[in-house]
Design an enzyme around this catalytic site. Structure first.
Site, short mmCIF file in Angstrom:
data_model
loop_
_atom_site.label_atom_id
_atom_site.label_comp_id
_atom_site.label_asym_id
_atom_site.label_seq_id
_atom_site.Cartn_x
_atom_site.Cartn_y
_atom_site.Cartn_z
CE1 TYR A 46 84.33 46.93 12.24
CE2 TYR A 46 85.33 48.07 14.09
CZ TYR A 46 85.22 47.87 12.74
OH TYR A 46 86.00 48.60 11.87
CE LYS B 292 84.72 40.38 13.55
NZ LYS B 292 85.45 41.36 14.33
CE1 TYR C 271 83.98 50.03 9.62
CE2 TYR C 271 83.49 48.64 7.73
CZ TYR C 271 84.24 48.90 8.86
OH TYR C 271 85.22 48.03 9.24
N PRO D 261 85.58 41.44 3.35
CG PRO D 261 86.80 42.96 2.04
CD PRO D 261 85.93 41.74 1.96
CG HIS E 285 90.55 53.67 15.64
ND1 HIS E 285 90.28 53.53 14.30
CD2 HIS E 285 91.61 54.52 15.72
CE1 HIS E 285 91.14 54.26 13.61
NE2 HIS E 285 91.96 54.85 14.44
#
Ligand code: RFL
Ligand code: PHB
Length: 394
Positions: A385, A297, A200, A293, A72
């Protein structure tokens, strides 16, 4: 029995350490309480940072990952009914990969067993002794017999609920702990993912995340109360809640429904133990720290710890002394605290807090808006990220 490094726990941390040490010509024994089937089927993390993909690929475990991993270049933040894409690759030159933790674990177990190296499942009564001596010991029972392994070093990779952290005198440790006032209800469904990349969503009904495991398997999460009873969530209720929280102003429906294959509720917590070493025992992964979560990570941090620890152990056996072993905890904790900061921030930004007043809600939405509109804001999210550069000892 005698080995160089005794490894407790066959999760990603313990198995990767055994793999890296083997490649460096160092012996180890891996001892695990659960069965191989249980360990291989436990559904947990799904997202790998670039450094994690790189180490697996560089050490001969990239074949299935390259074939089945989903790469991605971006991620979507959705709030106020609109989606905003963060161009991870354009901003950082890196991408993230969806490849289930249990697939990483299966690949590591297959490599270890193919090499004929010791990996013991279903061990009972595991105990450590002599952690301050040059020859610490692991004792355990298996097939009704008592066993003892003499080691030079022990790696405590037995997860958050393991026993290694508890083998350290409490007075020698400092712990930092935060329990969040919500949990995640996670499902795995036989349905195509909502979109090519992850979504998200911040919504007044609570957080939702649409992720995936394959082109035909979706993984979704919903923020729920920490004491929520899974029996209160029928399939219809789960789908209705996902549709509501992922809703867009233009009315487009994105979540694809399908048979729910697995469901569960996970508590959310931040936790750190310092230092990550006591005598000859080195803690790594969830045994030393856990993160909520939201930032994806946990497994990535476990892998980063192991890369630092493996290099320190190699230096020790190469006759370079204990300098890098001494530095392990300090180096690992720098990354751990950065990941704690990021996971805490993502969690605070995207979840609904029960006592959140309208002002706090507005400020959080303004921050999301800033991240999506400002290149500097987007970069802050993107570089964390995809994973900050890995600091390795030299
Ligand atoms: P693990 O995987 O818990 O492995 C520890 C192993 O030790 C065994 N064990 C023992 N063995 C011997 N003696 C004992 N006394 C023992 N006690 C326990 C256990 O059976 C187990 O096999 O720890 P490790 O290796 O440190 O790996 C950490 C990761 O598992 C964890 O951080 C991630 O799953 C967290 N996580 C995520 N991390 C990511 O990087 N990306 C994600 O997308 C992500 N999503 C998640 C997550 C965790 C979740 N849950 C369920 C907590 C999503 C969820 C929902
Ligand atoms: C997952 O695919 O399970 C996953 C992805 C991203 C997260 C958490 C979980 O932040």
């Amino acid at each position: 029995m005698r080995t160089q490094v005794g490894i407790i726990g066959a999760g990603p941390a313990g198995l990767l350490l055994a793999h890296l040490l083997h490649r460096a010509g160092i012996d180890s024994v891996v001892i695990e309480t659960c069965s191989r089937t249980y360990v291989e089927e436990r559904i947990r993390a799904g997202l790998l940072e670039q450094h994690a993909v790189d180490i697996l690929t560089e050490t001969g475990l990239g074949e299935r990952l390259r074939r089945e991993g989903m790469f991605h270049d971006g991620v979507e933040l959705r709030f106020d009914g609109e989606g905003h894409r963060i161009d991870l690759h354009g901003l950082t030159g890196k991408r993230v990969t969806i490849y289930g933790q249990q697939e990483v674990v299966k690949d590591l177990i297959a490599a270890r067993l193919a090499a004929g190296l010791p990996l013991l499942f279903e061990a009972e009564g595991i105990a450590l002794s002599g952690l301050d001596d040059p020859r610490p010991r692991i004792t355990y029972q298996s097939a009704d017999a008592e066993h003892s392994v003499e080691c030079d070093l022990i790696a405590g990779c037995d997860g958050f609920h393991g026993m290694c952290r508890g083998a350290i005198p409490p007075a020698r440790l400092t712990t930092y702990d935060r329990v969040y006032p919500f949990a995640w209800l996670g499902i795995l469904a036989a349905a195509p993912p909502a979109a090519h990349e992850l979504i998200y969503a911040r919504h007044e009904r609570g957080f939702a995340l649409a992720t995936m495991r394959s082109p035909t398997l979706s993984r979704h999460y919903l923020q729920v109360a920490p004491e929520e009873n899974i029996a209160a969530w029928s399939d219809d209720r789960i789908w209705a809640e996902l549709h509501a929280r992922m809703a867009r102003h233009d009315g487009a429906r994105q979540i694809n429904e399908g048979p729910i294959r697995q469901r569960g509720i996970t508590a959310m917590r931040s936790f750190v133990t310092e230092p990550m070493r006591h005598g000859r025992l080195f803690l790594a992964g969830d045994a030393a720290h856990i993160v909520p979560p939201t930032g994806a990570k946990g497994m990535n941090l476990a892998i980063a710890d192991i890369r630092v620890l493996a290099l320190a152990i190699e230096a020790f056996y190469a006759g370079r002394g204990e300098g890098l072993l001494d530095a392990y905890s300090t180096i690992a904790l720098r990354r751990v605290w950065n990941a704690q900061r990021f996971s805490w921030w993502m969690t605070s930004l995207l979840h609904r807090f029960d006592h959140e007043d309208p002002f706090e809600h507005k400020v959080r939405v303004a921050e999301l808006d800033y991240i999506c509109r400002s290149p500097a804001g987007a970069m802050t999210l993107a570089e964390n990220y995809v994973g900050l550069p890995l600091e390795l000892p030299v």
